[in-house]
Design a protein around this motif. Structure first.
Motif, PDB file in Angstrom:
ATOM      1  N   GLU A  65      36.248 -49.273   7.001  1.00  0.00           N
ATOM      2  CA  GLU A  65      34.998 -48.507   6.997  1.00  0.00           C
ATOM      3  C   GLU A  65      34.991 -47.422   8.071  1.00  0.00           C
ATOM      4  O   GLU A  65      34.534 -46.296   7.824  1.00  0.00           O
ATOM      5  N   LEU A  66      35.492 -47.722   9.250  1.00  0.00           N
ATOM      6  CA  LEU A  66      35.559 -46.709  10.305  1.00  0.00           C
ATOM      7  C   LEU A  66      36.520 -45.591   9.939  1.00  0.00           C
ATOM      8  O   LEU A  66      36.260 -44.412  10.215  1.00  0.00           O
ATOM      9  N   ASP A  67      37.627 -45.968   9.331  1.00  0.00           N
ATOM     10  CA  ASP A  67      38.646 -44.983   8.970  1.00  0.00           C
ATOM     11  C   ASP A  67      38.132 -43.984   7.937  1.00  0.00           C
ATOM     12  O   ASP A  67      38.633 -42.861   7.835  1.00  0.00           O
ATOM     13  N   ALA A  68      37.119 -44.385   7.185  1.00  0.00           N
ATOM     14  CA  ALA A  68      36.570 -43.511   6.144  1.00  0.00           C
ATOM     15  C   ALA A  68      35.567 -42.498   6.702  1.00  0.00           C
ATOM     16  O   ALA A  68      35.098 -41.623   5.972  1.00  0.00           O
ATOM     17  N   ARG A  69      35.254 -42.603   7.986  1.00  0.00           N
ATOM     18  CA  ARG A  69      34.259 -41.716   8.593  1.00  0.00           C
ATOM     19  C   ARG A  69      34.939 -40.643   9.425  1.00  0.00           C
ATOM     20  O   ARG A  69      35.803 -40.932  10.260  1.00  0.00           O
ATOM     21  N   ASP A  70      34.526 -39.406   9.214  1.00  0.00           N
ATOM     22  CA  ASP A  70      35.152 -38.282   9.914  1.00  0.00           C
ATOM     23  C   ASP A  70      34.802 -38.227  11.392  1.00  0.00           C
ATOM     24  O   ASP A  70      35.538 -37.620  12.181  1.00  0.00           O
ATOM     25  N   ASP A  71      33.689 -38.838  11.796  1.00  0.00           N
ATOM     26  CA  ASP A  71      33.235 -38.702  13.177  1.00  0.00           C
ATOM     27  C   ASP A  71      33.639 -39.873  14.055  1.00  0.00           C
ATOM     28  O   ASP A  71      33.201 -39.978  15.208  1.00  0.00           O
ATOM     29  N   ILE A  72      34.488 -40.773  13.541  1.00  0.00           N
ATOM     30  CA  ILE A  72      34.884 -41.963  14.296  1.00  0.00           C
ATOM     31  C   ILE A  72      36.403 -42.072  14.331  1.00  0.00           C
ATOM     32  O   ILE A  72      37.075 -41.877  13.318  1.00  0.00           O
ATOM     33  N   GLU A  73      36.927 -42.383  15.506  1.00  0.00           N
ATOM     34  CA  GLU A  73      38.353 -42.656  15.660  1.00  0.00           C
ATOM     35  C   GLU A  73      38.525 -44.053  16.227  1.00  0.00           C
ATOM     36  O   GLU A  73      37.883 -44.407  17.223  1.00  0.00           O
ATOM     37  N   TYR A  74      39.367 -44.865  15.568  1.00  0.00           N
ATOM     38  CA  TYR A  74      39.660 -46.180  16.121  1.00  0.00           C
ATOM     39  C   TYR A  74      41.082 -46.172  16.668  1.00  0.00           C
ATOM     40  O   TYR A  74      41.901 -45.317  16.331  1.00  0.00           O
ATOM     41  N   TYR A  75      41.387 -47.160  17.512  1.00  0.00           N
ATOM     42  CA  TYR A  75      42.659 -47.181  18.219  1.00  0.00           C
ATOM     43  C   TYR A  75      43.410 -48.473  17.913  1.00  0.00           C
ATOM     44  O   TYR A  75      42.810 -49.524  17.747  1.00  0.00           O
ATOM     45  N   GLY A  76      44.727 -48.366  17.845  1.00  0.00           N
ATOM     46  CA  GLY A  76      45.548 -49.536  17.585  1.00  0.00           C
ATOM     47  C   GLY A  76      46.170 -49.494  16.205  1.00  0.00           C
ATOM     48  O   GLY A  76      45.989 -48.530  15.444  1.00  0.00           O
ATOM     49  N   PRO A  77      46.893 -50.548  15.860  1.00  0.00           N
ATOM     50  CA  PRO A  77      47.591 -50.586  14.573  1.00  0.00           C
ATOM     51  C   PRO A  77      46.625 -50.519  13.398  1.00  0.00           C
ATOM     52  O   PRO A  77      45.456 -50.905  13.528  1.00  0.00           O
ATOM     53  N   PRO A  78      47.095 -50.046  12.255  1.00  0.00           N
ATOM     54  CA  PRO A  78      46.235 -50.043  11.061  1.00  0.00           C
ATOM     55  C   PRO A  78      45.911 -51.470  10.631  1.00  0.00           C
ATOM     56  O   PRO A  78      46.570 -52.434  11.044  1.00  0.00           O
ATOM     57  N   GLY A  79      44.889 -51.581   9.803  1.00  0.00           N
ATOM     58  CA  GLY A  79      44.410 -52.901   9.418  1.00  0.00           C
ATOM     59  C   GLY A  79      45.405 -53.734   8.640  1.00  0.00           C
ATOM     60  O   GLY A  79      45.297 -54.964   8.611  1.00  0.00           O
ATOM     61  N   ASP A  80      46.393 -53.089   7.991  1.00  0.00           N
ATOM     62  CA  ASP A  80      47.342 -53.870   7.187  1.00  0.00           C
ATOM     63  C   ASP A  80      48.480 -54.438   8.033  1.00  0.00           C
ATOM     64  O   ASP A  80      49.385 -55.086   7.517  1.00  0.00           O
ATOM     65  N   VAL A  81      48.463 -54.196   9.350  1.00  0.00           N
ATOM     66  CA  VAL A  81      49.412 -54.784  10.286  1.00  0.00           C
ATOM     67  C   VAL A  81      48.710 -55.926  10.999  1.00  0.00           C
ATOM     68  O   VAL A  81      47.506 -55.857  11.272  1.00  0.00           O
TER      69      VAL A  81
END
Length: 534
Positions: free
Chosen positions: A314-330
């Motif tokens: 859900e965060l990855d789908a938003r243009d105004d938010i950046e998350y940190y760390g490996p992608p969710g499939d890892v």
């Protein structure tokens, strides 16, 4: 099959409370989890039925307390796959457990030029500790690089782990959620006759951990992150490592025989538990281990992973938010750190608290890692066994239009001057030709800024400006001070205590007091330094 969160939540009465007239959504579990009734009933039972000091007491209560406290060591050893109480030392927390290795093993074993290897994603509990040990012993401290996707550069690890004495590594990053390949790192370390210490603060509470599978020489973890009480942590050590290690603390309980000339140490693990130990906390921590094992640590890991995956998607789908760390499939843990464009972490944390949501904002005791990420801080949401997908949706809803909500918060919860000076700042880009500057980096929250002050020949403030990456509240206060103090005498700046509080009539939330008075403290310190140097 997923966890029965409805049943689990009934074990945690705190989850029934409201915050700001809104049901509590507790997403700060990487800092501290809540404690189920089964655990604090055990704690209360100790104090109400058999409270006594352990060992050497020839009476029933002391005997019962001793038995329960010793059995707690066995239970925690079993929880992480150790071979019994001799390999399980109780400490205050993970930090003390790591310091026990650093000072009991490191100071006595490391020589100038010996290699200590850790990583760029370490918690300060590890990083600062080994900095100090390297300084004391002359050892060489090396850092394994973190890659762009938030994992360790294992090629770099193989380069650094060469003729190594000790490797200290977080099993799970408390910012990135990365699950590090500890078993591979242990094999590399042992191939070079080194010792590996694993920071298990974020792994032991959230997934199955077996010290034999990891082949860890030492493993440190805390009770308060695994549904247990505060004030209790654990150090696992291979028996031969602990037997060869010197005590860190001295006094009663850790000795077997004392003369005026010499002392002999007690057996394991007691030789590392000087003084009256955390008896009630240790017994209650064993109950927490029972509680988690009843749920199943595989189920805990799967529950966290599912919620983290949903949040990341859900965060990855938003243009105004950046998350940190490996992608969710890892493979990663159930903590997710992120930032919202244009909203400082402290402002966002207060905004979320206004919706009943508890998160953590700041550098999370990993300032060097945040420097690598090139961000002043981050907001961290972390789940546990009692959290639900619905609570993640509540968080996501609250993050919508965060900048607009932040602006409304400044208007509704603070003196009018805060919103006015944030929206219409005075000299926010600094000033030219300042007489002195005062820089400040508040690492706990990610605030960073600098005051510029120009003083004329009479000692009057001719101009005052600032540059800041701080929260909206601190920026507003810096602007307010820049306006209010222009024309004042430099001597007036040396005692600003209470100035901002008076200007705002105390009209601000008390939990943001540090953000409000911080600029005042910085400017005051700068003026004092300037007058001392001039």
């Amino acid at each position: 099959m997923g966890l029965d969160t409805d049943t689990i939540r009934r074990d945690f009465p705190v989850l029934d409370r409201t915050v700001n007239d809104t049901p509590l959504v507790y997403l700060d579990n990487a800092a501290t989890t809540h404690t189920p009734t089964q655990v604090y009933d055990t704690y209360e039972d100790y104090y109400s039925r058999y409270n006594a000091n352990v060992h050497r007491g020839i009476h029933t209560l002391s005997h019962e307390a001793s038995q329960a406290y010793e059995a707690a060591h066995d239970r925690l050893a079993e929880f992480v796959g150790a071979d019994g109480r001799e390999e399980m030392v109780f400490t205050k927390n993970t930090t003390e457990a790591m310091n026990l290795v650093a000072y009991g093993w490191g100071v006595n074993r490391l020589d100038p030029g010996d290699a200590i290897v850790t990583t760029e994603m370490e918690h300060h509990a590890s990083l600062v500790t080994w900095q100090q040990i390297a300084e004391k012993t002359g050892a060489d401290l090396r850092y394994i690089r973190v890659t762009a996707d938030g994992t360790l550069d294992m090629d770099h690890a193989r380069e650094l782990i060469d003729d190594v004495e000790l490797v200290s590594v977080a099993h799970v990053s408390n910012v990135l959620g990365t699950v590090n390949p500890v078993r591979e790192l242990a094999a590399l370390t042992h191939d070079h006759d080194g010792v590996i210490l694993v920071d298990g603060a974020q792994s032991v509470p959230t997934r199955p951990v077996d010290v034999k599978t990891l082949d860890a020489d030492f493993l440190a973890f805390s009770g308060h992150k695994m549904a247990g009480p505060t004030g209790i942590g654990c150090l696992y050590g291979k028996r031969h490592r602990l037997e060869a290690m010197e005590p860190f603390l001295f006094g009663g309980e850790m000795i077997s025989h004392v003369t005026f000339d010499d002392s002999e140490w007690n057996d394991l693990p007691w030789k590392f538990e000087a003084g009256t130990p955390p008896i009630a906390e240790g017994i209650a921590l064993a109950a927490a281990a029972d509680y988690l094992d009843d749920i199943g640590m595989d189920a805990v890991r799967e529950h966290e992973a599912a919620l983290a995956q949903y949040l990341i998607d859900e965060l990855d789908a938003r243009d105004d938010i950046e998350y940190y760390g490996p992608p969710g499939d890892v493979e990663r843990s159930g903590l997710v750190s992120f930032n919202v464009d244009g909203v400082h972490g402290h402002d966002l944390s207060e905004l979320l608290d206004n919706h009943g949501i508890a998160v953590r904002a700041g550098d999370h005791c990993t300032q060097p890692l945040h420097d690598i990420l090139d961000i002043p801080g981050s907001v961290r949401a972390s789940v546990y066994v009692y959290n639900t997908r619905g609570e993640i949706d509540t968080l996501l809803d609250a993050l919508e239009n965060a900048q607009r909500k932040r602006d409304h918060l400044l208007t509704d919860h603070y003196h009018d001057l805060i919103a006015d000076y944030y929206q219409n700042p005075t000299n926010p880009d600094g000033i030219t030709n300042p007489t002195f500057r005062k820089h400040s980096a508040e690492t706990t929250c990610g605030d960073e800024g600098e005051f510029h002050v120009r003083v004329d020949e009479t000692g009057r403030i001719e101009a005052l400006g600032f540059q800041s990456d701080s929260c909206a509240v601190s920026q507003a206060v810096a602007s307010l001070l820049a306006d209010h103090l222009t024309g004042a005498h430099i001597d007036d700046l040396t005692d600003l205590s209470g100035t901002v509080d008076a200007l705002l009539d105390g009209d601000f939330p008390d939990m943001r007091r540090d953000c409000v008075v911080g600029p005042e403290d910085v400017l005051q310190a700068g003026a004092r330094e300037h007058l001392t140097d001039s």
